[in-house]
Enzyme design. Sequence first.
Site, PDB file in Angstrom:
ATOM      1  N   HIS A 127      10.920  13.460  26.658  1.00  0.00           N
ATOM      2  CA  HIS A 127      11.168  12.428  27.675  1.00  0.00           C
ATOM      3  C   HIS A 127       9.862  12.037  28.344  1.00  0.00           C
ATOM      4  CE1 HIS A 127      11.015  16.111  30.054  1.00  0.00           C
ATOM      5  NE2 HIS A 127      10.846  15.381  31.151  1.00  0.00           N
ATOM      6  N   ASP A 171       8.649  10.976  32.390  1.00  0.00           N
ATOM      7  CA  ASP A 171       9.273  11.245  33.686  1.00  0.00           C
ATOM      8  C   ASP A 171       9.722   9.986  34.416  1.00  0.00           C
ATOM      9  OD1 ASP A 171       9.277  14.001  33.563  1.00  0.00           O
ATOM     10  OD2 ASP A 171       7.201  14.124  34.234  1.00  0.00           O
ATOM     11  N   HIS A 212       6.890  14.332  26.810  1.00  0.00           N
ATOM     12  CA  HIS A 212       6.695  15.777  26.819  1.00  0.00           C
ATOM     13  C   HIS A 212       8.041  16.479  26.723  1.00  0.00           C
ATOM     14  CE1 HIS A 212       7.430  14.650  30.998  1.00  0.00           C
ATOM     15  NE2 HIS A 212       7.891  15.869  31.187  1.00  0.00           N
ATOM     16  N   ARG A 244       5.330  21.365  40.438  1.00  0.00           N
ATOM     17  CA  ARG A 244       5.218  20.051  39.804  1.00  0.00           C
ATOM     18  C   ARG A 244       5.098  18.955  40.860  1.00  0.00           C
ATOM     19  NH1 ARG A 244       9.442  16.102  38.196  1.00  0.00           N
ATOM     20  NH2 ARG A 244       9.307  15.601  35.983  1.00  0.00           N
TER      21      ARG A 244
HETATM   22  C1  SIN Z   1       9.017  18.618  33.032  1.00  0.00           C
HETATM   23  O1  SIN Z   1       9.710  18.032  32.214  1.00  0.00           O
HETATM   24  O2  SIN Z   1       8.448  18.015  33.926  1.00  0.00           O
HETATM   25  C2  SIN Z   1       8.850  20.115  32.958  1.00  0.00           C
HETATM   26  C3  SIN Z   1       7.950  20.525  31.854  1.00  0.00           C
HETATM   27  C4  SIN Z   1       7.807  22.028  31.790  1.00  0.00           C
HETATM   28  O3  SIN Z   1       8.397  22.742  32.597  1.00  0.00           O
HETATM   29  O4  SIN Z   1       7.089  22.495  30.905  1.00  0.00           O
END
Ligand code: SIN
Length: 285
Positions: free
Chosen positions: A100, A102, A262, A276
Site C-alpha cells: 500500500h 499511506d 510498502h 511512525r
Molecule cells: C506501515 O504500513 O506504515 C507500517 C510499516 C511497518 O510497520 O513496517
Amino acid sequence: MGYQHIEVEPVSGSVGAVLHGVDLGNLDDQTFDEVHQAWMEHCVVFFRDQAITPEQQIAFARRIGDIHFHPYMRGLDEHPEILEIVKEPNDGYTFGSVWHTDQMFNPQPAMATMLYAKEVPARGGDTMFSNQYLAYETLSAPMRYAISAIRTFNVGDGFRRNSGKSSRAERYATNPIMQAKIRDPGNVPTEAAHPLIRTHPETARKVLYIGNHTQTLDGFDEKEADALIDFLRNHSARPEFTCRFRWEVGSLALWDNRCVQHQALADYNDRRRMHRITIAGDTPF
Ligand code: SIN
C-alpha cells in the site's frame, strides 16, 4: 550532484539506500539538503543507530513538511504526531502487512512516512518497498496509453463497502493495542479518487499510483476493474522493483508515498514497537 556530507549505500538495484554519516538529532542544513537529494533519488532512505527523542523525530519530520494526522488512529498522548505501532507476541493483526501507499483514501494523501524502530523481533518483521516509477516505466507503451486517464477510487481499511467488517475495532480485534488506538474519523474523508498515473511534484516523473486501498476504477464495470486492478497490483510489486529492510533498534526509514509502496512482513511472533510519523502531501495530479 554528488554528496559531500553523507555516504549513500544503495540496498538493491531498484530502490532504497542506507545513508551513513547522519545524526538525525543534529542535522545541519547542508546535510539535510543531501539527505533530501538522496531521498528523491532512492525513494526510501534508511538510517542506522539513531538515538533521537520524540521531539527530535518530530523536528526532523517538520523540516520535510507539515505533520499529517491519521484520521482514525490516535497518536501518543504526549506526542499526538507520533503513532506508535505495536505488535505483541500472539497478536493476530500486523499493521500495514499488505502492499500500500499511506493514506491513499485521503484526497491529500501523506507525502512521506518515517518509521523509527524502538523494539524489534529477534528475526523477521522486515519492511518491503517497491519502486512505482519502475512499475510505470516497465508497462508497455500501449498499456501506459490505455490507462493514462483512469481514476481510482480508494477506501480506508475497514471502511470498504464489501469488507465484511462492521467496524474499525473489529478489523483490529486480534491486536488489542492497535484496537485501542481507533478513533472516530469525524468529518475527515476515508474515501478519495486519484489519477492511476500520477506525476511526482518534485521529480516530474510519472508513477503508477495504486495500492491495497484501491477498491475500483471510475466508470468501469466491477469485473473489468477487478481484473485490471489485480494485474496492476501484481505488476507493481514485482520482486525486481523492491528492496527489503531489516530493522535494528535505532533504525529509521523515510519513504516517499508518492513513488513507493510498502508492506510490513508478518513473519514473527516477538514484540515489535515502532514510532511512525506521516507528513502531509498535496492533491495528486
Ligand atoms: C506501515 O504500513 O506504515 C507500517 C510499516 C511497518 O510497520 O513496517
